[in-house]
Design a protein around this motif. Structure first.
Motif, PDB file in Angstrom:
ATOM      1  N   ALA A 140      11.458  31.141   6.374  1.00 40.37           N
ATOM      2  CA  ALA A 140      12.443  30.357   6.617  1.00 40.37           C
ATOM      3  C   ALA A 140      11.667  28.703   6.161  1.00 40.37           C
ATOM      4  CB  ALA A 140      12.549  30.279   7.915  1.00 40.37           C
ATOM      5  N   GLY A 141      11.324  28.581   5.077  1.00 38.85           N
ATOM      6  CA  GLY A 141      10.608  26.692   4.491  1.00 38.85           C
ATOM      7  C   GLY A 141      10.345  25.581   6.152  1.00 38.85           C
ATOM      8  N   ILE A 142      10.087  26.378   7.442  1.00 43.35           N
ATOM      9  CA  ILE A 142       9.350  25.873   8.635  1.00 43.35           C
ATOM     10  C   ILE A 142       7.816  26.164   7.997  1.00 43.35           C
ATOM     11  CG2 ILE A 142      11.724  25.421   9.128  1.00 43.35           C
ATOM     12  CD1 ILE A 142      10.668  26.531  11.228  1.00 43.35           C
ATOM     13  N   LYS A 143       7.141  24.679   9.443  1.00 45.79           N
ATOM     14  CA  LYS A 143       5.648  24.938   9.584  1.00 45.79           C
ATOM     15  C   LYS A 143       5.334  26.235  10.601  1.00 45.79           C
ATOM     16  CE  LYS A 143       2.183  22.333  11.973  1.00 45.79           C
ATOM     17  NZ  LYS A 143       1.625  20.568  11.777  1.00 45.79           N
ATOM     18  N   GLY A 144       4.355  26.739  10.634  1.00 39.58           N
ATOM     19  CA  GLY A 144       4.059  27.553  11.150  1.00 39.58           C
ATOM     20  C   GLY A 144       3.050  26.997  11.961  1.00 39.58           C
ATOM     21  N   ILE A 145       3.324  27.639  13.433  1.00 44.49           N
ATOM     22  CA  ILE A 145       2.466  27.051  14.296  1.00 44.49           C
ATOM     23  C   ILE A 145       1.749  28.730  14.971  1.00 44.49           C
ATOM     24  CG2 ILE A 145       0.809  25.754  16.149  1.00 44.49           C
ATOM     25  CD1 ILE A 145       3.347  23.600  15.455  1.00 44.49           C
ATOM     26  N   LEU A 146      -0.309  29.160  14.691  1.00 47.48           N
ATOM     27  CA  LEU A 146      -0.632  30.427  15.724  1.00 47.48           C
ATOM     28  C   LEU A 146      -1.044  29.693  16.948  1.00 47.48           C
ATOM     29  CD1 LEU A 146      -0.420  33.329  15.482  1.00 47.48           C
ATOM     30  CD2 LEU A 146      -2.763  32.626  13.372  1.00 47.48           C
ATOM     31  N   VAL A 170      12.286  23.550  18.189  1.00 50.15           N
ATOM     32  CA  VAL A 170      11.112  24.254  17.677  1.00 50.15           C
ATOM     33  C   VAL A 170      11.407  25.230  18.196  1.00 50.15           C
ATOM     34  CG1 VAL A 170       8.796  24.483  18.642  1.00 50.15           C
ATOM     35  CG2 VAL A 170       9.690  22.260  18.541  1.00 50.15           C
ATOM     36  N   PHE A 171      10.926  26.062  17.069  1.00 52.87           N
ATOM     37  CA  PHE A 171      10.816  28.015  17.343  1.00 52.87           C
ATOM     38  C   PHE A 171       9.838  28.422  18.069  1.00 52.87           C
ATOM     39  CE2 PHE A 171      13.851  26.366  14.141  1.00 52.87           C
ATOM     40  CZ  PHE A 171      15.392  27.912  13.808  1.00 52.87           C
ATOM     41  N   LEU A 172      10.004  28.802  18.870  1.00 57.70           N
ATOM     42  CA  LEU A 172       9.409  30.060  19.622  1.00 57.70           C
ATOM     43  C   LEU A 172       9.801  31.570  19.478  1.00 57.70           C
ATOM     44  CD1 LEU A 172       9.707  27.797  22.614  1.00 57.70           C
ATOM     45  CD2 LEU A 172       7.945  27.435  21.514  1.00 57.70           C
ATOM     46  N   ASP A 173       8.584  31.926  19.705  1.00 60.49           N
ATOM     47  CA  ASP A 173       8.190  33.087  19.598  1.00 60.49           C
ATOM     48  C   ASP A 173       8.860  33.892  21.680  1.00 60.49           C
ATOM     49  OD1 ASP A 173       8.094  36.141  19.366  1.00 60.49           O
ATOM     50  OD2 ASP A 173       5.614  35.856  20.388  1.00 60.49           O
ATOM     51  N   ARG A 174       8.777  35.291  22.296  1.00 61.56           N
ATOM     52  CA  ARG A 174       8.719  34.740  23.551  1.00 61.56           C
ATOM     53  C   ARG A 174       7.650  36.052  23.567  1.00 61.56           C
ATOM     54  NH1 ARG A 174      12.507  39.641  25.320  1.00 61.56           N
ATOM     55  NH2 ARG A 174      10.204  40.635  26.188  1.00 61.56           N
ATOM     56  N   ASP A 175       7.264  37.019  23.455  1.00 61.58           N
ATOM     57  CA  ASP A 175       5.802  37.914  24.675  1.00 61.58           C
ATOM     58  C   ASP A 175       4.985  36.775  24.050  1.00 61.58           C
ATOM     59  OD1 ASP A 175       7.743  39.433  25.480  1.00 61.58           O
ATOM     60  OD2 ASP A 175       7.374  40.649  23.480  1.00 61.58           O
ATOM     61  N   GLY A 176       3.681  36.181  24.485  1.00 63.97           N
ATOM     62  CA  GLY A 176       2.935  35.908  24.651  1.00 63.97           C
ATOM     63  C   GLY A 176       2.737  33.809  24.557  1.00 63.97           C
ATOM     64  N   ASN A 211       6.307  34.254  27.869  1.00 65.42           N
ATOM     65  CA  ASN A 211       5.800  35.095  29.260  1.00 65.42           C
ATOM     66  C   ASN A 211       4.499  36.193  28.753  1.00 65.42           C
ATOM     67  OD1 ASN A 211       8.316  36.422  27.236  1.00 65.42           O
ATOM     68  ND2 ASN A 211       7.527  38.228  28.055  1.00 65.42           N
ATOM     69  N   LYS A 212       3.768  36.418  29.717  1.00 65.50           N
ATOM     70  CA  LYS A 212       2.198  37.069  29.470  1.00 65.50           C
ATOM     71  C   LYS A 212       2.484  38.770  28.867  1.00 65.50           C
ATOM     72  CE  LYS A 212      -1.117  38.417  32.514  1.00 65.50           C
ATOM     73  NZ  LYS A 212      -1.899  37.479  31.686  1.00 65.50           N
ATOM     74  N   GLU A 213       1.772  38.171  27.492  1.00 67.83           N
ATOM     75  CA  GLU A 213       1.302  39.172  27.091  1.00 67.83           C
ATOM     76  C   GLU A 213       1.227  40.378  27.228  1.00 67.83           C
ATOM     77  OE1 GLU A 213       1.779  41.290  23.944  1.00 67.83           O
ATOM     78  OE2 GLU A 213       2.129  39.165  22.982  1.00 67.83           O
ATOM     79  N   LEU A 214       1.921  41.634  27.356  1.00 66.53           N
ATOM     80  CA  LEU A 214       1.321  43.008  28.292  1.00 66.53           C
ATOM     81  C   LEU A 214       0.530  43.716  26.994  1.00 66.53           C
ATOM     82  CD1 LEU A 214       3.940  43.480  30.390  1.00 66.53           C
ATOM     83  CD2 LEU A 214       1.941  42.152  30.819  1.00 66.53           C
ATOM     84  N   GLY A 215       0.221  43.198  26.248  1.00 64.45           N
ATOM     85  CA  GLY A 215      -0.381  44.356  24.754  1.00 64.45           C
ATOM     86  C   GLY A 215       0.544  45.303  24.481  1.00 64.45           C
ATOM     87  N   ASP A 216       1.797  45.200  24.488  1.00 59.82           N
ATOM     88  CA  ASP A 216       2.489  46.125  24.355  1.00 59.82           C
ATOM     89  C   ASP A 216       4.248  46.268  24.685  1.00 59.82           C
ATOM     90  OD1 ASP A 216       4.101  48.436  22.579  1.00 59.82           O
ATOM     91  OD2 ASP A 216       2.551  49.741  24.365  1.00 59.82           O
ATOM     92  N   TYR A 217       5.183  46.496  24.767  1.00 65.56           N
ATOM     93  CA  TYR A 217       6.299  46.456  25.155  1.00 65.56           C
ATOM     94  C   TYR A 217       6.960  45.789  26.469  1.00 65.56           C
ATOM     95  CZ  TYR A 217       7.430  48.069  20.598  1.00 65.56           C
ATOM     96  OH  TYR A 217       8.542  47.706  18.946  1.00 65.56           O
ATOM     97  N   ALA A 234      10.478  21.027  12.297  1.00 66.05           N
ATOM     98  CA  ALA A 234      10.803  22.580  12.685  1.00 66.05           C
ATOM     99  C   ALA A 234       9.437  22.675  12.593  1.00 66.05           C
ATOM    100  CB  ALA A 234      12.274  23.036  12.522  1.00 66.05           C
ATOM    101  N   CYS A 235       8.899  23.621  13.671  1.00 61.84           N
ATOM    102  CA  CYS A 235       8.118  24.709  13.297  1.00 61.84           C
ATOM    103  C   CYS A 235       8.331  25.844  14.197  1.00 61.84           C
ATOM    104  CB  CYS A 235       6.959  24.058  13.680  1.00 61.84           C
ATOM    105  SG  CYS A 235       6.849  23.552  15.691  1.00 61.84           S
ATOM    106  N   PHE A 236       7.981  26.460  14.100  1.00 62.98           N
ATOM    107  CA  PHE A 236       7.603  28.192  15.127  1.00 62.98           C
ATOM    108  C   PHE A 236       6.290  28.242  15.157  1.00 62.98           C
ATOM    109  CE2 PHE A 236       9.135  32.893  13.959  1.00 62.98           C
ATOM    110  CZ  PHE A 236       9.357  32.276  15.636  1.00 62.98           C
ATOM    111  N   ILE A 237       6.250  28.283  16.581  1.00 66.07           N
ATOM    112  CA  ILE A 237       4.763  28.710  17.417  1.00 66.07           C
ATOM    113  C   ILE A 237       5.040  30.025  18.000  1.00 66.07           C
ATOM    114  CG2 ILE A 237       3.423  27.845  19.761  1.00 66.07           C
ATOM    115  CD1 ILE A 237       4.782  25.231  19.089  1.00 66.07           C
ATOM    116  N   GLY A 238       4.387  30.709  17.140  1.00 66.10           N
ATOM    117  CA  GLY A 238       3.859  32.131  17.967  1.00 66.10           C
ATOM    118  C   GLY A 238       2.535  33.198  17.788  1.00 66.10           C
ATOM    119  N   ASP A 239       2.181  33.770  18.774  1.00 65.82           N
ATOM    120  CA  ASP A 239       0.738  34.062  18.858  1.00 65.82           C
ATOM    121  C   ASP A 239       0.464  35.236  18.027  1.00 65.82           C
ATOM    122  OD1 ASP A 239       2.573  36.276  20.374  1.00 65.82           O
ATOM    123  OD2 ASP A 239       1.347  36.431  21.352  1.00 65.82           O
TER     124      ASP A 239
END
Length: 165
Positions: free
Chosen positions: A140-146, A5-11, A14-20, A124-129
């Motif tokens: 990359a040929g894997i499932k994306g989960i929004l 499972v691939f994971l985005d980081r911010d959001g 860890n808490k999304e702050l709207g910017d960096y 495999a999948c990639f979870i991101g916001d």
């Protein structure tokens, strides 16, 4: 072959702050994701973080600050039995460094991890916001989960290929 499972980081982790997130003091781990990630880890999924960190190119924070955030991320999750196989990040920003293939929606970092860890793309999948996370996964040929920013991952575990709750 491995499942991942691939994971985005911010959001996502860890808490999304709207910017960096520019300082360790602003870096707030999403505690509600300890348990779902432990379930994935215990089920044999590699957990791999892929994050855009264009604030580096902009000079808004340093590599040392970013590493301190990632050390803290690993520390807090490890206290709950969760280990990240790797944390990949793109330090580019198109307005400062031009275009690259590693910045999401580019898929280079995912492709590197897939090859390095011998990952079965069907497990495999990639979870991101953000849509760019889903797009990078699909390239990359894997499932994306929004998900929504800061959404509990427990709500999408049933979408992870091969995982049963």
């Amino acid at each position: 072959m491995n499942k991942a499972v691939f994971l985005d980081r911010d959001g996502v982790l860890n808490k999304e702050l709207g910017d960096y997130v520019c300082t360790l003091a602003d870096f707030q781990v999403l505690e509600h994701n300890y348990e779902p990630l432990k379930q994935l880890h215990d089920a044999g999924y590699l957990l791999i973080v892929v994050t855009n960190q264009g604030g580096l190119a902009k000079g808004w924070y340093t590599e040392a600050t970013l590493q301190s955030m990632h050390t803290e991320l690993r520390r807090q999750f490890a206290m709950h039995g969760v280990e990240f196989a790797e944390i990949y990040y793109c330090n580019h920003h198109p307005e400062y460094t031009g275009n690259c293939f590693c910045r999401k929606p580019g898929s280079l970092l995912l492709e590197k991890a897939i090859a390095r860890f011998n990952i079965d793309k069907n497990k495999a999948c990639f979870i991101g916001d953000r849509e760019r996370d889903v797009e990078a996964g699909e390239k990359a040929g894997i499932k994306g989960i929004l998900i929504d920013s800061d959404q509990p991952l427990s709500e999408v575990l049933h979408l992870v290929p091969g995982f049963s709750v």
